[in-house]
Design a protein around this motif. Structure first.
Motif, mmCIF file in Angstrom:
data_model
loop_
_atom_site.group_PDB
_atom_site.id
_atom_site.type_symbol
_atom_site.label_atom_id
_atom_site.label_comp_id
_atom_site.label_asym_id
_atom_site.label_seq_id
_atom_site.Cartn_x
_atom_site.Cartn_y
_atom_site.Cartn_z
ATOM 1 N N ILE A 180 0.816 -1.086 -0.097
ATOM 2 C CA ILE A 180 -0.086 0.084 0.117
ATOM 3 C C ILE A 180 0.879 1.266 0.055
ATOM 4 C CG2 ILE A 180 -1.751 1.392 1.510
ATOM 5 C CD1 ILE A 180 -3.019 -1.290 2.073
ATOM 6 N N ILE A 181 1.907 1.284 0.807
ATOM 7 C CA ILE A 181 2.892 2.304 0.808
ATOM 8 C C ILE A 181 3.377 2.554 -0.594
ATOM 9 C CG2 ILE A 181 5.002 3.359 1.980
ATOM 10 C CD1 ILE A 181 4.243 1.855 4.495
ATOM 11 N N VAL A 182 4.080 1.467 -1.146
ATOM 12 C CA VAL A 182 4.500 1.546 -2.442
ATOM 13 C C VAL A 182 3.723 2.041 -3.398
ATOM 14 C CG1 VAL A 182 5.600 0.071 -4.361
ATOM 15 C CG2 VAL A 182 6.492 -0.145 -2.054
ATOM 16 N N MET A 183 2.408 1.588 -3.531
ATOM 17 C CA MET A 183 1.319 1.960 -4.532
ATOM 18 C C MET A 183 0.957 3.567 -4.186
ATOM 19 S SD MET A 183 -1.270 -1.005 -4.680
ATOM 20 C CE MET A 183 -2.504 -0.087 -5.246
ATOM 21 N N GLY A 184 1.194 4.018 -2.861
ATOM 22 C CA GLY A 184 0.890 5.530 -2.769
ATOM 23 C C GLY A 184 2.096 6.256 -3.060
ATOM 24 N N LYS A 185 3.382 5.982 -3.096
ATOM 25 C CA LYS A 185 4.368 6.759 -3.406
ATOM 26 C C LYS A 185 4.581 6.511 -5.149
ATOM 27 C CE LYS A 185 6.237 7.050 1.030
ATOM 28 N NZ LYS A 185 6.448 8.573 1.470
ATOM 29 N N ALA A 186 3.958 5.753 -5.572
ATOM 30 C CA ALA A 186 4.543 5.284 -7.181
ATOM 31 C C ALA A 186 3.911 6.574 -7.956
ATOM 32 C CB ALA A 186 3.739 4.096 -7.530
ATOM 33 N N ASP A 187 4.642 6.797 -8.810
ATOM 34 C CA ASP A 187 3.987 7.812 -9.950
ATOM 35 C C ASP A 187 2.972 7.506 -10.523
ATOM 36 O OD1 ASP A 187 4.305 9.946 -11.533
ATOM 37 O OD2 ASP A 187 5.261 8.891 -13.327
ATOM 38 N N PRO A 188 1.785 8.440 -10.749
ATOM 39 C CA PRO A 188 0.540 7.800 -11.225
ATOM 40 C C PRO A 188 0.663 7.160 -12.616
ATOM 41 C CG PRO A 188 0.388 10.228 -10.236
ATOM 42 C CD PRO A 188 1.926 9.710 -10.357
ATOM 43 N N HIS A 189 1.584 7.697 -13.389
ATOM 44 C CA HIS A 189 1.746 6.716 -14.851
ATOM 45 C C HIS A 189 2.678 6.190 -14.728
ATOM 46 C CE1 HIS A 189 -0.082 10.430 -16.144
ATOM 47 N NE2 HIS A 189 0.654 11.235 -15.508
ATOM 48 N N ASN A 190 3.383 5.402 -13.626
ATOM 49 C CA ASN A 190 3.857 3.985 -13.720
ATOM 50 C C ASN A 190 3.055 2.959 -13.379
ATOM 51 O OD1 ASN A 190 5.880 2.112 -13.188
ATOM 52 N ND2 ASN A 190 7.051 3.243 -11.625
ATOM 53 N N TYR A 191 2.511 2.388 -14.526
ATOM 54 C CA TYR A 191 1.511 1.379 -14.275
ATOM 55 C C TYR A 191 1.979 0.095 -14.063
ATOM 56 C CZ TYR A 191 -1.584 4.806 -16.980
ATOM 57 O OH TYR A 191 -2.090 6.084 -17.377
ATOM 58 N N VAL A 192 3.346 -0.395 -14.245
ATOM 59 C CA VAL A 192 3.748 -1.349 -13.777
ATOM 60 C C VAL A 192 3.888 -1.484 -12.248
ATOM 61 C CG1 VAL A 192 6.042 -2.902 -13.786
ATOM 62 C CG2 VAL A 192 5.153 -1.937 -15.847
ATOM 63 N N ALA A 193 4.534 -0.126 -11.634
ATOM 64 C CA ALA A 193 4.417 -0.452 -10.170
ATOM 65 C C ALA A 193 3.058 -0.549 -9.589
ATOM 66 C CB ALA A 193 5.222 0.710 -9.560
ATOM 67 N N LEU A 194 1.972 0.174 -10.047
ATOM 68 C CA LEU A 194 0.876 0.263 -9.706
ATOM 69 C C LEU A 194 0.146 -1.150 -9.712
ATOM 70 C CD1 LEU A 194 -0.709 3.850 -10.968
ATOM 71 C CD2 LEU A 194 -0.024 2.968 -8.624
ATOM 72 N N ILE A 195 0.322 -1.842 -10.714
ATOM 73 C CA ILE A 195 -0.344 -3.182 -10.901
ATOM 74 C C ILE A 195 0.260 -4.188 -10.053
ATOM 75 C CG2 ILE A 195 -0.498 -5.161 -12.650
ATOM 76 C CD1 ILE A 195 -0.813 -2.945 -14.986
ATOM 77 N N LEU A 196 1.743 -4.272 -9.884
ATOM 78 C CA LEU A 196 2.388 -4.904 -9.085
ATOM 79 C C LEU A 196 1.963 -4.718 -7.654
ATOM 80 C CD1 LEU A 196 6.131 -5.149 -10.535
ATOM 81 C CD2 LEU A 196 4.077 -7.142 -10.588
ATOM 82 N N GLY A 197 1.876 -3.476 -7.110
ATOM 83 C CA GLY A 197 1.431 -2.986 -6.117
ATOM 84 C C GLY A 197 -0.152 -3.618 -5.547
ATOM 85 N N PHE A 198 -0.972 -3.516 -6.619
ATOM 86 C CA PHE A 198 -2.152 -4.108 -6.526
ATOM 87 C C PHE A 198 -2.395 -5.624 -6.109
ATOM 88 C CE2 PHE A 198 -5.929 -5.508 -8.557
ATOM 89 C CZ PHE A 198 -6.999 -4.960 -7.295
ATOM 90 N N LEU A 199 -1.515 -6.211 -7.205
ATOM 91 C CA LEU A 199 -1.639 -7.600 -7.067
ATOM 92 C C LEU A 199 -0.601 -8.266 -5.767
ATOM 93 C CD1 LEU A 199 -0.268 -8.570 -10.655
ATOM 94 C CD2 LEU A 199 -2.467 -8.890 -9.399
ATOM 95 N N ALA A 200 0.229 -7.457 -5.241
ATOM 96 C CA ALA A 200 0.902 -7.801 -3.781
ATOM 97 C C ALA A 200 -0.366 -7.442 -2.687
ATOM 98 C CB ALA A 200 1.903 -6.774 -3.459
ATOM 99 N N VAL A 201 -1.119 -6.672 -2.808
ATOM 100 C CA VAL A 201 -2.196 -6.484 -1.873
ATOM 101 C C VAL A 201 -3.237 -7.417 -2.027
ATOM 102 C CG1 VAL A 201 -4.113 -4.839 -1.001
ATOM 103 C CG2 VAL A 201 -1.957 -4.017 -1.684
#
Length: 110
Positions: free
Chosen positions: A56-77
């Motif tokens: 959740i912290i990684v997703m919150g600090k990720a760049d909104p256009h960095n879809y890889v980080a957002l998808i991986l963070g969501f999958l981790a959650v």
């Protein structure tokens, strides 16, 4: 193809360590007595709770256009949450097996 082979060559030691960790983890988990399974499951649930918070912290600090980080963070959650919930369900079922069988209530007698 060359970029993949270059990445593998650059991270060869890390890949060996991950493979070794997989084999060691399988051996350690395979030799755990069933008496210790429930306490270890509780510890694993606590660790996965930390993983969920970290994702959740990684997703919150990720760049909104960095879809890889957002998808991986969501999958981790999602996967971490499934693991925690499944661990608690398995632990609860195991603890139910150890409870004594109480007297059944007799509802037909008056």
């Amino acid at each position: 193809m060359e970029s993949i082979l270059g990445w593998i060559a650059d991270n060869q030691q890390m890949i060996y360590i991950v493979i070794l960790m997989i084999f060691v983890g399988i051996e350690v988990i395979g030799h755990v007595p069933s008496v210790l399974h429930t306490p270890l499951m509780s510890g694993a649930n606590a660790i996965h709770g930390v993983v969920i918070i970290g994702a959740i912290i990684v997703m919150g600090k990720a760049d909104p256009h960095n879809y890889v980080a957002l998808i991986l963070g969501f999958l981790a959650v999602v996967v971490g949450t499934l693991n925690v919930v499944g661990g608690f369900v398995v632990t609860d079922r195991m603890l139910e097996m150890f409870k004594g069988k109480g007297k059944k209530q007799n509802t037909s007698s008056k």
